[in-house]
Write a protein that holds these residues in place. Structure first.
Motif, short mmCIF file in Angstrom:
data_model
loop_
_atom_site.label_atom_id
_atom_site.label_comp_id
_atom_site.label_asym_id
_atom_site.label_seq_id
_atom_site.Cartn_x
_atom_site.Cartn_y
_atom_site.Cartn_z
N ALA A 1 -6.76 85.19 -44.20
CA ALA A 1 -5.99 86.11 -45.01
C ALA A 1 -5.02 85.08 -45.73
CB ALA A 1 -5.15 87.13 -44.03
N LEU A 2 -4.21 84.31 -45.29
CA LEU A 2 -3.33 83.57 -45.89
C LEU A 2 -3.86 82.98 -47.18
CD1 LEU A 2 -1.29 81.74 -43.07
CD2 LEU A 2 -0.48 83.64 -44.56
N HIS A 3 -5.16 82.46 -47.13
CA HIS A 3 -5.69 81.79 -48.25
C HIS A 3 -6.13 82.74 -49.25
CE1 HIS A 3 -5.32 77.44 -47.02
NE2 HIS A 3 -5.76 78.01 -45.89
N GLU A 4 -6.59 83.75 -48.82
CA GLU A 4 -6.96 84.92 -49.75
C GLU A 4 -5.59 85.37 -50.60
OE1 GLU A 4 -9.00 87.49 -47.09
OE2 GLU A 4 -11.07 86.89 -47.85
N ALA A 5 -4.44 85.45 -49.85
CA ALA A 5 -3.27 86.05 -50.71
C ALA A 5 -2.86 84.86 -51.63
CB ALA A 5 -2.39 86.24 -49.62
N GLN A 6 -2.97 83.46 -51.06
CA GLN A 6 -2.59 82.45 -52.34
C GLN A 6 -3.50 82.45 -53.55
OE1 GLN A 6 0.25 80.39 -51.81
NE2 GLN A 6 -0.55 80.28 -53.99
N LEU A 7 -4.84 82.70 -53.25
CA LEU A 7 -6.03 82.83 -54.24
C LEU A 7 -5.57 83.97 -55.30
CD1 LEU A 7 -8.31 81.64 -55.60
CD2 LEU A 7 -9.73 82.98 -53.95
N ALA A 8 -5.09 85.10 -54.53
CA ALA A 8 -4.72 86.20 -55.34
C ALA A 8 -3.67 85.95 -56.32
CB ALA A 8 -4.58 87.43 -54.54
N GLU A 9 -2.74 85.16 -55.70
CA GLU A 9 -1.34 84.85 -56.61
C GLU A 9 -2.06 83.82 -57.63
OE1 GLU A 9 1.66 83.95 -53.78
OE2 GLU A 9 2.53 82.79 -55.27
N TYR A 10 -2.80 82.89 -57.61
CA TYR A 10 -3.21 82.07 -58.44
C TYR A 10 -4.03 82.90 -59.69
CZ TYR A 10 -2.14 77.91 -55.71
OH TYR A 10 -1.62 76.85 -54.87
N ARG A 11 -4.68 83.87 -59.20
CA ARG A 11 -5.70 84.45 -60.00
C ARG A 11 -4.77 85.34 -61.02
NH1 ARG A 11 -10.42 82.44 -60.66
NH2 ARG A 11 -11.70 82.75 -58.75
N GLU A 12 -3.58 85.92 -60.69
CA GLU A 12 -2.62 86.57 -61.42
C GLU A 12 -2.08 85.77 -62.49
OE1 GLU A 12 0.79 88.80 -59.87
OE2 GLU A 12 -0.54 89.53 -58.18
N ILE A 13 -1.56 84.42 -61.97
CA ILE A 13 -1.16 83.49 -63.18
C ILE A 13 -2.06 83.10 -63.75
CG2 ILE A 13 -0.20 81.22 -63.21
CD1 ILE A 13 0.77 81.38 -60.12
N GLU A 14 -3.57 83.06 -63.57
CA GLU A 14 -4.63 82.71 -64.38
C GLU A 14 -4.43 83.83 -65.62
OE1 GLU A 14 -8.25 82.79 -62.72
OE2 GLU A 14 -9.30 81.29 -64.08
N GLU A 15 -4.48 84.97 -65.28
CA GLU A 15 -4.69 86.12 -66.04
C GLU A 15 -3.49 86.05 -67.00
OE1 GLU A 15 -6.57 90.61 -65.96
OE2 GLU A 15 -6.91 88.68 -64.55
N ARG A 16 -2.36 85.69 -66.44
CA ARG A 16 -0.93 85.92 -67.21
C ARG A 16 -1.05 84.90 -68.20
NH1 ARG A 16 2.16 86.84 -62.99
NH2 ARG A 16 2.98 84.73 -62.96
N ASN A 17 -1.32 83.68 -67.82
CA ASN A 17 -0.88 82.55 -68.69
C ASN A 17 -2.01 81.78 -69.35
OD1 ASN A 17 1.87 82.77 -67.87
ND2 ASN A 17 1.47 81.33 -66.23
N PHE A 18 -3.23 82.19 -69.01
CA PHE A 18 -4.32 81.41 -69.37
C PHE A 18 -5.69 82.30 -69.92
CE2 PHE A 18 -2.36 78.52 -66.41
CZ PHE A 18 -1.78 77.62 -67.41
N THR A 19 -5.43 83.52 -70.07
CA THR A 19 -6.18 84.49 -70.85
C THR A 19 -5.59 84.98 -72.18
OG1 THR A 19 -6.52 85.14 -68.78
CG2 THR A 19 -8.01 86.06 -70.26
N PRO A 20 -6.27 84.61 -73.34
CA PRO A 20 -7.41 83.82 -73.59
C PRO A 20 -7.17 82.46 -73.13
CG PRO A 20 -6.37 84.13 -75.67
CD PRO A 20 -5.63 84.84 -74.46
N ALA A 21 -8.38 81.59 -73.11
CA ALA A 21 -8.41 80.23 -72.88
C ALA A 21 -7.51 79.16 -73.65
CB ALA A 21 -9.81 79.64 -73.13
N PRO A 22 -6.72 78.39 -73.06
CA PRO A 22 -5.58 77.66 -73.70
C PRO A 22 -6.56 76.88 -74.75
CG PRO A 22 -6.23 76.68 -71.37
CD PRO A 22 -6.90 77.92 -71.73
N THR A 23 -5.50 76.52 -75.75
CA THR A 23 -6.07 75.78 -76.98
C THR A 23 -5.31 74.26 -76.99
OG1 THR A 23 -4.32 76.97 -78.30
CG2 THR A 23 -6.51 77.76 -78.48
#
Lengths: 176, 176
Positions: free
Chosen positions: A120-142
């Motif tokens: 459960a802890l690792h799933e929560a951490q992954l979700a946090e990372y996914r959010e950051i990914e969506e927020r900062n790296f979509t669209p793909a970085p240049t």
DNA sequence: GATCATTGTGCAACTTGTTGCACAATCGCT
DNA sequence: AGCGATTGTGCAACAAGTTGCACAATGATC
């Protein structure tokens, strides 16, 4: 060893006070180089004394007074030199794997619950990372900088993914 | 924190002297809880004083003389109690990821070579794990103990696999 | 039988990280 | 004005891990 370099990196990204730094560690650099505020203050003191950073002159020097730091040229050079140094991966030291190994010897009572808790802890951490990914790296970085930062985040994502799949397998194995 | 428990586990698997323990750490328990001989000797001393282990009486007590230890009931109980304790995963602290992040700020000169070097190291480690897998866990384990031990090894394998695929991707990304 | 490599144990000093707490300024509330 | 929550800095004591070295016994070699 690496904490001063983590701090220099963070300060280059944005000059900050000790507490700001601590907060930024909690949701950014700290994902792969964690630290406490006490340690950060201690290192800030050492870095200042060594002439790698300095307190912005605007601030009053008194306890309880905010003190902002910025990186001096010597600090940047130090960091650049460190980046170029080769360094072996540190030996693994993981309490959960060790615990499993001990469980093989003295019995595995209750370890299933622990595995589920970690999952459960690792799933929560992954979700946090996914959010950051969506927020900062979509669209793909240049830019090169952002590509590097994205790679680091991918490292975190992949690492959590590894844990989740290993734990899932372990739980299934022990139940079956 | 965990080193005494690692030592107790190793000693339960087989009573050993300090140096034997050190060697076994290098190719077994040390894969996920690494340690040096100095630290091991220090902990052995503490564990003996605490009544968790004892030196086998056969040995002469002199410097440079081999001294074998075995686990006492109190040590086994202590280990069993520890296995049942919940403990959060430790915060990640990885120098390579930190270095990449720093490289984003001060420039990534020469980091490609470092990534390739790490890739080779992780590939070598994975090969070592594969050998152990073949040697000890083919055919698939049947007892509970061996299932747990195999899971731990799978953890090592999966972890190395994670690094290899992340590094491969990173190298490709930076070249492209 | 002297010397050298190996096996074996261990101390001491140091660095890094953790835990628990103290103390100062500021801001909002009543 | 007084109070408590929050922001902010920091010390001290401790625990864990690292590095460098010292010293003892044993077996092989010349």
């Amino acid at each position: 060893m690496s904490l001063p370099h983590a701090i220099l990196t963070a300060l280059l990204e944005k000059p900050s006070s000790g507490l700001e730094l601590t907060r930024r560690f909690d949701r950014s650099i700290g994902y792969f180089w964690s630290s406490t505020h006490q340690q950060i203050y201690r290192e800030l003191g050492k870095l200042e004394e060594a002439g790698r950073i300095r307190a912005l002159p605007t601030a009053v020097t008194a306890r309880g007074q905010k003190k902002e730091y910025e990186v001096l040229p010597a600090g940047r050079e130090e960091l650049a030199a460190w980046v170029a140094l080769p360094e072996d991966p540190r030996p693994v030291r993981d309490p959960l794997l060790l615990r499993m190994r001990a469980a093989a010897v003295v019995g595995a009572d209750g370890i299933g619950a622990e595995l589920r808790r970690h999952l459960a802890l690792h799933e929560a951490q992954l979700a946090e990372y996914r959010e950051i990914e969506e927020r900062n790296f979509t669209p793909a970085p240049t830019t090169d900088e952002d590509r590097l930062r994205y790679l680091v985040l991918r490292g975190g994502i992949d690492l959590e993914t590894f844990w989740i799949s290993w734990l899932t397998r372990a739980i299934a194995d022990l139940d079956g």
